[in-house]
Design an enzyme around this catalytic site. Structure first.
Site, PDB file in Angstrom:
ATOM      1  N   SER A 131       0.853  -1.189   0.000  1.00  0.00           N
ATOM      2  CA  SER A 131       0.000   0.000   0.000  1.00  0.00           C
ATOM      3  C   SER A 131       0.888   1.238   0.000  1.00  0.00           C
ATOM      4  O   SER A 131       2.008   1.201   0.527  1.00  0.00           O
ATOM      5  CB  SER A 131      -0.855   0.003   1.264  1.00  0.00           C
ATOM      6  OG  SER A 131      -1.426   1.278   1.472  1.00  0.00           O
ATOM      7  N   SER A 132       0.363   2.330  -0.532  1.00  0.00           N
ATOM      8  CA  SER A 132       1.162   3.560  -0.537  1.00  0.00           C
ATOM      9  C   SER A 132       1.345   4.129   0.876  1.00  0.00           C
ATOM     10  O   SER A 132       2.180   5.009   1.085  1.00  0.00           O
ATOM     11  CB  SER A 132       0.526   4.611  -1.446  1.00  0.00           C
ATOM     12  OG  SER A 132      -0.789   4.888  -1.029  1.00  0.00           O
ATOM     13  N   CYS A 133       0.578   3.621   1.848  1.00  0.00           N
ATOM     14  CA  CYS A 133       0.738   4.156   3.205  1.00  0.00           C
ATOM     15  C   CYS A 133       1.984   3.607   3.911  1.00  0.00           C
ATOM     16  O   CYS A 133       2.264   3.978   5.042  1.00  0.00           O
ATOM     17  CB  CYS A 133      -0.506   3.928   4.051  1.00  0.00           C
ATOM     18  SG  CYS A 133      -0.742   2.227   4.476  1.00  0.00           S
ATOM     19  N   TYR A 139      -1.371  -0.680  10.264  1.00  0.00           N
ATOM     20  CA  TYR A 139      -1.566  -1.287   8.934  1.00  0.00           C
ATOM     21  C   TYR A 139      -0.285  -1.151   8.102  1.00  0.00           C
ATOM     22  O   TYR A 139       0.157  -2.113   7.455  1.00  0.00           O
ATOM     23  CB  TYR A 139      -2.738  -0.576   8.248  1.00  0.00           C
ATOM     24  CG  TYR A 139      -3.009  -1.001   6.841  1.00  0.00           C
ATOM     25  CD1 TYR A 139      -3.697  -2.175   6.559  1.00  0.00           C
ATOM     26  CD2 TYR A 139      -2.612  -0.212   5.760  1.00  0.00           C
ATOM     27  CE1 TYR A 139      -3.977  -2.555   5.255  1.00  0.00           C
ATOM     28  CE2 TYR A 139      -2.880  -0.580   4.454  1.00  0.00           C
ATOM     29  CZ  TYR A 139      -3.564  -1.751   4.209  1.00  0.00           C
ATOM     30  OH  TYR A 139      -3.836  -2.134   2.912  1.00  0.00           O
ATOM     31  N   LYS A 157       2.203  -4.029   6.483  1.00  0.00           N
ATOM     32  CA  LYS A 157       2.537  -4.090   5.049  1.00  0.00           C
ATOM     33  C   LYS A 157       4.058  -4.022   4.849  1.00  0.00           C
ATOM     34  O   LYS A 157       4.590  -4.697   3.963  1.00  0.00           O
ATOM     35  CB  LYS A 157       1.833  -2.970   4.283  1.00  0.00           C
ATOM     36  CG  LYS A 157       0.334  -3.164   4.160  1.00  0.00           C
ATOM     37  CD  LYS A 157       0.012  -4.314   3.222  1.00  0.00           C
ATOM     38  CE  LYS A 157      -1.468  -4.477   2.951  1.00  0.00           C
ATOM     39  NZ  LYS A 157      -1.759  -5.660   2.111  1.00  0.00           N
ATOM     40  N   HIS A 208     -13.316   3.703   2.491  1.00  0.00           N
ATOM     41  CA  HIS A 208     -12.428   4.756   1.988  1.00  0.00           C
ATOM     42  C   HIS A 208     -13.263   5.932   1.472  1.00  0.00           C
ATOM     43  O   HIS A 208     -14.479   5.830   1.354  1.00  0.00           O
ATOM     44  CB  HIS A 208     -11.546   4.200   0.868  1.00  0.00           C
ATOM     45  CG  HIS A 208     -10.505   3.246   1.356  1.00  0.00           C
ATOM     46  ND1 HIS A 208     -10.599   1.888   1.159  1.00  0.00           N
ATOM     47  CD2 HIS A 208      -9.369   3.449   2.064  1.00  0.00           C
ATOM     48  CE1 HIS A 208      -9.550   1.300   1.711  1.00  0.00           C
ATOM     49  NE2 HIS A 208      -8.789   2.223   2.271  1.00  0.00           N
TER      50      HIS A 208
HETATM   51  O1  GFB Z   1      -9.886   7.164   1.824  1.00  0.00           O
HETATM   52  P1  GFB Z   1      -9.279   7.541   3.110  1.00  0.00           P
HETATM   53  O2  GFB Z   1      -9.891   6.990   4.334  1.00  0.00           O
HETATM   54  O3  GFB Z   1      -7.765   7.123   2.950  1.00  0.00           O
HETATM   55  O4  GFB Z   1      -9.306   9.141   3.291  1.00  0.00           O
HETATM   56  P2  GFB Z   1      -6.322   7.594   3.425  1.00  0.00           P
HETATM   57  C1  GFB Z   1      -8.738  10.002   2.349  1.00  0.00           C
HETATM   58  C2  GFB Z   1      -9.010  11.444   2.740  1.00  0.00           C
HETATM   59  O5  GFB Z   1     -10.399  11.720   2.542  1.00  0.00           O
HETATM   60  C3  GFB Z   1      -8.690  11.817   4.188  1.00  0.00           C
HETATM   61  C4  GFB Z   1     -10.907  12.393   3.678  1.00  0.00           C
HETATM   62  O6  GFB Z   1      -8.108  13.096   4.215  1.00  0.00           O
HETATM   63  C5  GFB Z   1     -10.073  11.850   4.826  1.00  0.00           C
HETATM   64  O7  GFB Z   1     -10.151  12.701   5.952  1.00  0.00           O
HETATM   65  N1  GFB Z   1     -12.357  12.131   3.797  1.00  0.00           N
HETATM   66  C6  GFB Z   1     -13.328  13.055   3.655  1.00  0.00           C
HETATM   67  C7  GFB Z   1     -12.949  10.951   4.060  1.00  0.00           C
HETATM   68  N2  GFB Z   1     -14.536  12.519   3.867  1.00  0.00           N
HETATM   69  C8  GFB Z   1     -14.328  11.197   4.116  1.00  0.00           C
HETATM   70  C9  GFB Z   1     -15.206  10.116   4.406  1.00  0.00           C
HETATM   71  O8  GFB Z   1     -16.402  10.232   4.462  1.00  0.00           O
HETATM   72  N3  GFB Z   1     -14.614   8.886   4.597  1.00  0.00           N
HETATM   73  C10 GFB Z   1     -13.258   8.712   4.518  1.00  0.00           C
HETATM   74  N4  GFB Z   1     -12.752   7.477   4.684  1.00  0.00           N
HETATM   75  N5  GFB Z   1     -12.412   9.731   4.277  1.00  0.00           N
HETATM   76  C11 GFB Z   1      -6.225   5.092   4.144  1.00  0.00           C
HETATM   77  C12 GFB Z   1      -5.439   4.351   5.165  1.00  0.00           C
HETATM   78  O9  GFB Z   1      -5.857   6.408   4.335  1.00  0.00           O
HETATM   79  O10 GFB Z   1      -5.896   4.752   2.819  1.00  0.00           O
HETATM   80  C13 GFB Z   1      -5.247   2.946   4.822  1.00  0.00           C
HETATM   81  O11 GFB Z   1      -5.998   4.571   6.426  1.00  0.00           O
HETATM   82  C14 GFB Z   1      -4.920   2.669   3.379  1.00  0.00           C
HETATM   83  O12 GFB Z   1      -4.225   2.462   5.634  1.00  0.00           O
HETATM   84  C15 GFB Z   1      -5.816   3.443   2.455  1.00  0.00           C
HETATM   85  O13 GFB Z   1      -3.596   2.986   3.098  1.00  0.00           O
HETATM   86  C16 GFB Z   1      -5.419   3.349   1.000  1.00  0.00           C
HETATM   87  O14 GFB Z   1      -5.509   7.710   2.182  1.00  0.00           O
HETATM   88  O15 GFB Z   1      -6.308   8.789   4.291  1.00  0.00           O
END
Ligand code: GFB
Length: 317
Positions: free
Chosen positions: A112-114, A141, A145, A184
């Site tokens: 994952s890119s994280c 996580y 990875k 996500h």
């Molecule tokens: O998709 P997301 O949870 O992935 O969030 P990450 C991406 C961005 O969208 C963050 C914003 O800045 C969130 O605060 N966001 C806005 C939201 N509204 C929402 C919402 O309703 N739901 C969600 N989920 N986000 C994950 C990692 O991080 O990405 C995992 O936690 C994994 O480990 C995955 O790597 C690909 O890119 O922030």
């Protein structure tokens, strides 16, 4: 060579019922592979080492795509950190060890890119791995990875296996998890806008500041890249998979609002975490091999919304 060109070679896709594994299975079948093996969680518990070992001894897959993982969005990662690190460590350990013992010719581990530092240089080249501190919301996580990458590299060094690790950027596609809390950003916002449209609400809340930037790749493009690399990647070291372009979350939210057809306002909830400020992968290593993504973002989003509308009752939780 790994004999991936034999269309009747047995290929195991771990996680075939998920977003990524499902796309890889479809891509393999579309290319004519006749023995694409998948097992549901009910049939094979990947956290059980003896069950995984027995499965590999019986099926003897020559190639393995390790796309099984516990995944979720920023809130899920932050809320269930023990589940994220435990499940992912167990799954990786069991599948990698069983593949080694069963003589699997090539295994592809999906990271994952994280795994990259929170403040990595942008776009993020592969050598940023372990160059700095991680983003705290998904550190468990990410550490799992990173352990998966080390596991593959260590088996290669000690046992001469051919286990490669690829690092996908943020993904989206049909069949995703649309849970309002744990998904996500793309499926979560699509679901929220959809409900707001049906209810005639005047606004929808978007988490965080809207300023973070993310790169999104359609899962069919990811699957295409994985099959391409399984066949032709001769290099050593991890390789990024992305499209090379990113978007601010505020802009993404407006685009999803338009795709869904919601007419109201966006409100940003600053009490929710932003996570990493920017996550854009440097894909020059992959592009130099001749691979390019095909799905336009607007088309991909429209495709996902169509899927969601057709499966709304299942997707709604
Ligand atoms: O998709 P997301 O949870 O992935 O969030 P990450 C991406 C961005 O969208 C963050 C914003 O800045 C969130 O605060 N966001 C806005 C939201 N509204 C929402 C919402 O309703 N739901 C969600 N989920 N986000 C994950 C990692 O991080 O990405 C995992 O936690 C994994 O480990 C995955 O790597 C690909 O890119 O922030």
């Amino acid at each position: 060579m790994s004999h991936f060109e034999d269309l009747d070679t047995p290929i195991y896709v771990a996680g075939h019922a998920g977003l990524v594994g499902g796309a890889i299975s479809r891509a393999l079948k579309a290319r004519g592979y006749t023995r694409v093996i998948g097992r549901t969680r009910a049939d094979l518990d990947l956290e059980d080492p003896a069950a995984v070992r027995r499965f590999f001894e019986r099926e003897r897959p020559t190639h393995v795509f390790l796309a099984a993982a516990k995944v979720g969005g920023i809130h899920a990662n932050n809320t269930y950190p023990a589940d994220f690190i435990r499940s992912n460590l167990l799954i990786q350990l069991n599948v990698v060890e069983a593949a080694y013992r069963a003589g699997t010719r090539r295994l592809m581990f999906l990271g994952s890119s994280c795994i990259y530092p929170k403040l990595a240089r942008q776009p993020i080249p592969e050598d940023e791995l372990l160059a700095g501190r991680l983003e705290p919301t998904n550190q468990p996580y990410a550490v799992a990875k990173i352990a998966g990458i080390e596991l593959c590299d260590s088996y290669n060094r000690q046992y001469g296996t051919d286990f490669v690790s690829v690092m996908p950027t943020n993904l989206y596609g049909p069949g995703d998890n649309f849970d309002l809390q744990n998904a996500h950003v793309i499926p979560a916002l699509m679901h929220r806008f959809h409900l707001a449209k049906l209810a005639g609400d005047s606004s929808v809340t978007v988490w965080g500041s809207g300023k973070p930037r993310r790169e999104f790749l359609h899962v069919d493009d990811l699957a295409d890249a994985c099959v391409f690399l399984m066949k032709g990647y001769e290099g050593r070291g991890i390789i990024n998979i992305g499209c090379g372009e990113d978007v601010a979350i505020a802009e993404l939210a407006q685009t999803i609002r338009d795709v869904v057809g919601f007419a109201g306002r966006l409100e940003f909830d600053a009490s929710k975490p932003d996570g990493t400020p920017r996550k854009l992968l440097d894909v020059s290593k992959l592009f130099a091999l001749g691979w390019r993504p095909r799905v336009r973002f607007a088309d991909g989003l429209a495709d996902v919304y169509r899927w969601f509308c057709a499966h709304e009752s299942d997707a709604r939780r």
